[in-house]
Design a protein around this motif. Structure first.
Motif, PDB file in Angstrom:
ATOM      1  N   UNK A  49       0.822  -1.212   0.000  1.00 15.10           N
ATOM      2  CA  UNK A  49       0.000   0.000   0.000  1.00 15.10           C
ATOM      3  C   UNK A  49       0.856   1.263   0.000  1.00 15.10           C
ATOM      4  N   UNK A  50       1.978   1.240   0.697  1.00 18.85           N
ATOM      5  CA  UNK A  50       2.901   2.366   0.678  1.00 18.85           C
ATOM      6  C   UNK A  50       3.365   2.639  -0.752  1.00 18.85           C
ATOM      7  N   UNK A  60      -6.677  -1.304  -4.436  1.00 17.03           N
ATOM      8  CA  UNK A  60      -7.363  -2.593  -4.572  1.00 17.03           C
ATOM      9  C   UNK A  60      -6.659  -3.494  -5.571  1.00 17.03           C
ATOM     10  N   UNK A  61      -6.216  -2.909  -6.681  1.00 20.97           N
ATOM     11  CA  UNK A  61      -5.503  -3.678  -7.696  1.00 20.97           C
ATOM     12  C   UNK A  61      -4.206  -4.238  -7.141  1.00 20.97           C
ATOM     13  N   UNK A  62      -3.478  -3.402  -6.423  1.00 24.88           N
ATOM     14  CA  UNK A  62      -2.215  -3.843  -5.829  1.00 24.88           C
ATOM     15  C   UNK A  62      -2.457  -5.003  -4.875  1.00 24.88           C
ATOM     16  N   UNK A  63      -3.493  -4.906  -4.052  1.00 27.64           N
ATOM     17  CA  UNK A  63      -3.775  -5.982  -3.100  1.00 27.64           C
ATOM     18  C   UNK A  63      -4.220  -7.261  -3.797  1.00 27.64           C
ATOM     19  N   UNK A  64      -4.967  -7.150  -4.891  1.00 27.95           N
ATOM     20  CA  UNK A  64      -5.376  -8.338  -5.653  1.00 27.95           C
ATOM     21  C   UNK A  64      -4.142  -9.067  -6.181  1.00 27.95           C
ATOM     22  N   UNK A  65      -3.238  -8.315  -6.768  1.00 28.00           N
ATOM     23  CA  UNK A  65      -2.059  -8.953  -7.336  1.00 28.00           C
ATOM     24  C   UNK A  65      -1.069  -9.417  -6.274  1.00 28.00           C
ATOM     25  N   UNK A  66      -1.055  -8.761  -5.133  1.00 29.47           N
ATOM     26  CA  UNK A  66      -0.241  -9.262  -4.023  1.00 29.47           C
ATOM     27  C   UNK A  66      -0.767 -10.628  -3.590  1.00 29.47           C
ATOM     28  N   UNK A  67      -2.082 -10.733  -3.458  1.00 34.45           N
ATOM     29  CA  UNK A  67      -2.684 -12.012  -3.083  1.00 34.45           C
ATOM     30  C   UNK A  67      -2.428 -13.077  -4.147  1.00 34.45           C
ATOM     31  N   UNK A  68      -2.499 -12.680  -5.404  1.00 32.04           N
ATOM     32  CA  UNK A  68      -2.232 -13.633  -6.490  1.00 32.04           C
ATOM     33  C   UNK A  68      -0.796 -14.149  -6.419  1.00 32.04           C
ATOM     34  N   UNK A  84      -8.284 -11.814 -12.218  1.00 35.30           N
ATOM     35  CA  UNK A  84      -7.504 -10.959 -13.121  1.00 35.30           C
ATOM     36  C   UNK A  84      -8.096 -10.967 -14.529  1.00 35.30           C
ATOM     37  N   UNK A  85      -8.558 -12.132 -14.984  1.00 32.89           N
ATOM     38  CA  UNK A  85      -9.187 -12.224 -16.305  1.00 32.89           C
ATOM     39  C   UNK A  85     -10.463 -11.401 -16.354  1.00 32.89           C
ATOM     40  N   UNK A  86     -11.221 -11.399 -15.268  1.00 30.70           N
ATOM     41  CA  UNK A  86     -12.445 -10.592 -15.229  1.00 30.70           C
ATOM     42  C   UNK A  86     -12.106  -9.110 -15.378  1.00 30.70           C
ATOM     43  N   UNK A  87     -11.033  -8.681 -14.739  1.00 32.36           N
ATOM     44  CA  UNK A  87     -10.587  -7.300 -14.909  1.00 32.36           C
ATOM     45  C   UNK A  87     -10.217  -7.060 -16.373  1.00 32.36           C
ATOM     46  N   UNK A  88      -9.447  -7.977 -16.956  1.00 31.13           N
ATOM     47  CA  UNK A  88      -9.014  -7.831 -18.343  1.00 31.13           C
ATOM     48  C   UNK A  88     -10.202  -7.869 -19.292  1.00 31.13           C
ATOM     49  N   UNK A 108     -17.713   3.094  -6.402  1.00 33.06           N
ATOM     50  CA  UNK A 108     -17.781   2.562  -5.037  1.00 33.06           C
ATOM     51  C   UNK A 108     -17.305   1.132  -5.084  1.00 33.06           C
ATOM     52  N   UNK A 109     -16.915   0.615  -3.947  1.00 30.46           N
ATOM     53  CA  UNK A 109     -16.399  -0.752  -3.898  1.00 30.46           C
ATOM     54  C   UNK A 109     -17.448  -1.777  -4.311  1.00 30.46           C
ATOM     55  N   UNK A 110     -18.704  -1.466  -4.176  1.00 27.55           N
ATOM     56  CA  UNK A 110     -19.742  -2.437  -4.507  1.00 27.55           C
ATOM     57  C   UNK A 110     -20.211  -2.329  -5.949  1.00 27.55           C
ATOM     58  N   UNK A 111     -19.737  -1.332  -6.673  1.00 31.17           N
ATOM     59  CA  UNK A 111     -20.129  -1.174  -8.065  1.00 31.17           C
ATOM     60  C   UNK A 111     -19.450  -2.244  -8.918  1.00 31.17           C
TER      61      UNK A 111
END
Length: 122
Positions: A49-50, A60-68, A84-88, A108-111
């Motif tokens: 996050x830093x 959010x993107x950074x955290x998704x890819x960190x988890x991946x 990631x494919x859904x994002x792409x 918003x996060x729920x959108x």
């Protein structure tokens, strides 16, 4: 490994020439950073996050890819790959940070992701 792209984007943004400069900013040893680069250790969420804040990347993107990157089981790796494919699939091409900055704005996060906008600053 996405995290290496994040580290490289930060390095470019700060105009650093050595990884030890990144390690100093993160408050970690150069050995830990080397292990992160090799994939045997990982950034913490706070460290990721830093970096995201410093280069203007979407948290959010950074955290998704960190988890991946951290995923250990085949099932978890496949799940993150599918996310990631859904994002792409919504017109976001790979989240490459080669230009140095990536910003995704969401209503918003729920959108749904289809209502997100991607800007790549080069």
């Amino acid at each position: 490994m996405y995290i290496n792209e994040l580290l490289d984007a930060y390095k470019d943004a700060k105009r650093y020439v050595q990884d030890k400069q990144i390690a100093h900013d993160l408050g970690i040893s150069t050995q830990k950073l080397s292990n992160i680069r090799q994939g045997t250790r990982y950034l913490t969420e706070n460290e990721a996050l830093f970096l995201a804040n410093e280069i203007g990347a979407d948290k959010e993107t950074v955290l998704i890819y960190l988890a991946a990157d951290k995923a250990k089981s085949f099932e978890a790796q496949q799940a993150w790959k599918n996310i990631a494919k859904k994002f792409s699939g919504h017109g976001i091409q790979g989240f490459s940070m080669a230009c140095g900055a990536l910003i995704i704005g969401t209503v918003a996060h729920i959108e749904p992701l289809s209502q997100c906008v991607l800007y790549v600053l080069c």
